[in-house]
Design a protein around this motif. Structure first.
Motif, PDB file in Angstrom:
ATOM      1  N   GLU A  42       0.832  -1.190   0.000  1.00 50.30           N
ATOM      2  CA  GLU A  42       0.000   0.000   0.000  1.00 50.30           C
ATOM      3  C   GLU A  42       0.871   1.245   0.000  1.00 50.30           C
ATOM      4  OE1 GLU A  42      -3.393   2.011   2.777  1.00 50.30           O
ATOM      5  OE2 GLU A  42      -3.390  -0.163   2.580  1.00 50.30           O
ATOM      6  N   ALA A  43       1.962   1.207   0.755  1.00 55.46           N
ATOM      7  CA  ALA A  43       2.866   2.349   0.788  1.00 55.46           C
ATOM      8  C   ALA A  43       3.462   2.592  -0.594  1.00 55.46           C
ATOM      9  CB  ALA A  43       3.975   2.125   1.811  1.00 55.46           C
ATOM     10  N   ASP A  48       2.874   7.979  -4.998  1.00 53.28           N
ATOM     11  CA  ASP A  48       2.506   9.119  -5.823  1.00 53.28           C
ATOM     12  C   ASP A  48       1.500  10.027  -5.121  1.00 53.28           C
ATOM     13  OD1 ASP A  48       0.262   7.521  -5.934  1.00 53.28           O
ATOM     14  OD2 ASP A  48       0.264   7.308  -8.106  1.00 53.28           O
ATOM     15  N   GLY A  49       1.188   9.721  -3.870  1.00 52.64           N
ATOM     16  CA  GLY A  49       0.292  10.557  -3.086  1.00 52.64           C
ATOM     17  C   GLY A  49      -1.174  10.277  -3.304  1.00 52.64           C
ATOM     18  N   PHE A  54      -8.838   6.041  -4.210  1.00 45.96           N
ATOM     19  CA  PHE A  54      -8.973   7.020  -5.279  1.00 45.96           C
ATOM     20  C   PHE A  54      -8.607   6.381  -6.615  1.00 45.96           C
ATOM     21  CE2 PHE A  54      -8.997  11.514  -3.367  1.00 45.96           C
ATOM     22  CZ  PHE A  54      -9.706  11.101  -2.264  1.00 45.96           C
ATOM     23  N   LYS A  55      -7.555   5.567  -6.619  1.00 49.40           N
ATOM     24  CA  LYS A  55      -7.146   4.882  -7.848  1.00 49.40           C
ATOM     25  C   LYS A  55      -8.228   3.907  -8.304  1.00 49.40           C
ATOM     26  CE  LYS A  55      -2.179   5.188  -7.123  1.00 49.40           C
ATOM     27  NZ  LYS A  55      -0.950   4.427  -6.888  1.00 49.40           N
ATOM     28  N   SER A  56      -8.857   3.233  -7.364  1.00 50.92           N
ATOM     29  CA  SER A  56      -9.938   2.297  -7.707  1.00 50.92           C
ATOM     30  C   SER A  56     -11.119   3.042  -8.311  1.00 50.92           C
ATOM     31  CB  SER A  56     -10.387   1.526  -6.459  1.00 50.92           C
ATOM     32  OG  SER A  56      -9.351   0.710  -5.981  1.00 50.92           O
TER      33      SER A  56
END
Length: 151
Positions: A42-43, A48-49, A54-56
């Motif tokens: 996860e880290a 990329d912050g 949010f990516k999902s």
């Protein structure tokens, strides 16, 4: 020299034991285990912050926009709906702000679908495209679709 090696070995063993790992594994095994933990993965994803959630949301938005030719508002509603994806508003907004979609092309594809499958008039298609209970395209996107719809 022997004393310092024994001392270093003891320190390494105590450090490994303190980490909750057995002292029978080599340090390279520990490094491999550490790099494969969910927290470390996860880290890595968050380097990329941008959070995984949010990516999902962005991935889902891209799918809805490209495969279902949905409008921006329609995608947002689907992402946040309690009957849909249930993403938080912030994640859905991130997705909408970052999705690469041609909303005019999506409106045109929906317009073609309505005209072909339901034999709707251009004005009925326009209404369906812009309706808050329909596709939720902007008036400009609907106009583009109508102007580019075949005769």
């Amino acid at each position: 020299m022997k004393k310092s090696l024994i001392g270093m070995s003891l320190v390494a063993t105590l450090m490994l034991a303190g980490c909750g790992t057995s002292s029978t594994s080599s340090p390279s095994d520990k490094a491999a285990e550490k790099s494969e933990t969910p927290a470390n993965n996860e880290a890595k994803q968050q380097d990329d912050g941008v959070s995984t959630e949010f990516k999902s949301a962005l991935k889902k938005a891209e799918s809805y926009a490209t495969s279902m030719h949905m409008s921006k508002a329609g995608v947002f509603d689907q992402l946040t709906s309690e009957y849909g994806e249930k993403f938080p508003l912030e994640a859905a907004q991130y997705a909408i702000d970052n999705v690469k979609a041609d909303w005019n092309a999506n409106a045109l594809e929906k317009a073609k679908s309505y005209q072909e499958s339901m034999s709707m008039s251009k004005e009925a298609v326009r209404d369906q495209l812009t309706s808050e209970h329909g596709e939720k395209f902007t008036p400009e996107e609907a106009e583009y679709a109508i102007q580019n719809l075949g005769n």
